[in-house]
Design a protein around this motif. Structure first.
Motif, PDB file in Angstrom:
ATOM      1  N   MET A  73      -4.233  -0.535   1.048  1.00  0.00           N
ATOM      2  CA  MET A  73      -3.973  -1.708   1.642  1.00  0.00           C
ATOM      3  C   MET A  73      -2.629  -1.791   2.449  1.00  0.00           C
ATOM      4  SD  MET A  73      -3.849  -5.373  -0.390  1.00  0.00           S
ATOM      5  CE  MET A  73      -4.359  -6.745   0.320  1.00  0.00           C
ATOM      6  N   THR A  74      -1.838  -1.047   1.892  1.00  0.00           N
ATOM      7  CA  THR A  74      -0.593  -0.715   2.948  1.00  0.00           C
ATOM      8  C   THR A  74      -1.109  -0.199   4.197  1.00  0.00           C
ATOM      9  OG1 THR A  74       0.973  -0.250   1.107  1.00  0.00           O
ATOM     10  CG2 THR A  74       1.675   0.641   3.150  1.00  0.00           C
ATOM     11  N   ASP A  85      -2.205  -0.549   9.840  1.00  0.00           N
ATOM     12  CA  ASP A  85      -2.971  -0.396  11.098  1.00  0.00           C
ATOM     13  C   ASP A  85      -2.934  -1.748  11.890  1.00  0.00           C
ATOM     14  OD1 ASP A  85      -3.611   2.221  10.531  1.00  0.00           O
ATOM     15  OD2 ASP A  85      -5.538   2.006   9.698  1.00  0.00           O
ATOM     16  N   MET A  86      -3.172  -2.867  11.086  1.00  0.00           N
ATOM     17  CA  MET A  86      -3.418  -4.279  11.846  1.00  0.00           C
ATOM     18  C   MET A  86      -1.834  -4.681  12.540  1.00  0.00           C
ATOM     19  SD  MET A  86      -5.161  -6.322   8.787  1.00  0.00           S
ATOM     20  CE  MET A  86      -5.028  -7.984   9.260  1.00  0.00           C
ATOM     21  N   LEU A  87      -0.705  -3.944  12.208  1.00  0.00           N
ATOM     22  CA  LEU A  87       0.601  -4.194  12.755  1.00  0.00           C
ATOM     23  C   LEU A  87       0.458  -3.998  14.148  1.00  0.00           C
ATOM     24  CD1 LEU A  87       3.351  -3.448   9.901  1.00  0.00           C
ATOM     25  CD2 LEU A  87       2.628  -5.807  10.908  1.00  0.00           C
ATOM     26  N   GLY A  88      -0.409  -2.820  14.346  1.00  0.00           N
ATOM     27  CA  GLY A  88      -0.547  -2.166  15.810  1.00  0.00           C
ATOM     28  C   GLY A  88      -1.269  -3.241  16.511  1.00  0.00           C
ATOM     29  N   TRP A  89      -1.916  -4.152  16.163  1.00  0.00           N
ATOM     30  CA  TRP A  89      -2.951  -4.917  16.857  1.00  0.00           C
ATOM     31  C   TRP A  89      -1.985  -6.213  17.532  1.00  0.00           C
ATOM     32  CZ3 TRP A  89      -7.487  -5.569  12.825  1.00  0.00           C
ATOM     33  CH2 TRP A  89      -7.849  -4.435  12.714  1.00  0.00           C
ATOM     34  N   ILE A 117      -2.331 -10.365  11.593  1.00  0.00           N
ATOM     35  CA  ILE A 117      -2.165 -10.808  10.439  1.00  0.00           C
ATOM     36  C   ILE A 117      -2.079 -12.122  10.007  1.00  0.00           C
ATOM     37  CG2 ILE A 117      -0.255 -10.156   8.797  1.00  0.00           C
ATOM     38  CD1 ILE A 117       0.222  -7.715   9.803  1.00  0.00           C
ATOM     39  N   ALA A 118      -1.445 -12.998  10.738  1.00  0.00           N
ATOM     40  CA  ALA A 118      -1.110 -14.519  10.420  1.00  0.00           C
ATOM     41  C   ALA A 118      -2.534 -14.983  10.607  1.00  0.00           C
ATOM     42  CB  ALA A 118      -0.257 -15.162  11.320  1.00  0.00           C
TER      43      ALA A 118
END
Length: 126
Positions: free
Chosen positions: A67-68, A73-77, A82-83
């Protein structure tokens, strides 16, 4: 059956000293309830909620390391990803909780009405 604390009882029974929370037959016969107007989800329900359900199921399939990595990976989008993900899952959760509440109300009302009609679930199961 519905107990005084609002919990659903699975079968009809008489009140007893060992279970003082169970309404008496007279109390159950006096229960009334209004009709509730609800909007039934349209055809687009699945388009709005199923992706969030599928994503949530994928995410709980991850251990903490997986999950981390997924969130890293999502933080780079794009920033809102994420929100939007958390909002979508939360909105779907709230919607499903409302559906569960409606199903519980339906079951409770069904038990009340069926008892008034003399239906005995144990007799019909035999």
């Amino acid at each position: 059956m519905l107990a005084r604390n609002g919990k659903l009882r699975p079968k009809f029974a008489e009140a007893s000293p060992t279970d003082p929370g169970l309404p008496t037959p007279a109390e159950r016969a006096a229960i009334t309830f209004p009709a509730v107007k609800v909007s039934i989800p349209g055809e687009d329900w699945h388009r709005k909620h199923l992706p969030w359900i599928r994503l949530a199921l994928l995410m709980i399939g991850d251990d903490d390391v997986g999950m981390t990595e997924r969130f890293r990976d999502m933080l780079g989008w794009d920033e809102p990803t994420i929100a939007d993900t958390l909002e979508g899952i939360g909105s779907t959760k709230n919607h499903l909780e409302g559906l569960v509440e409606a199903l519980n109300a339906c079951m409770t009302r069904s038990f009340i009405v069926l008892e008034r009609l003399g239906y005995d679930p144990e007799a019909s199961a035999a």
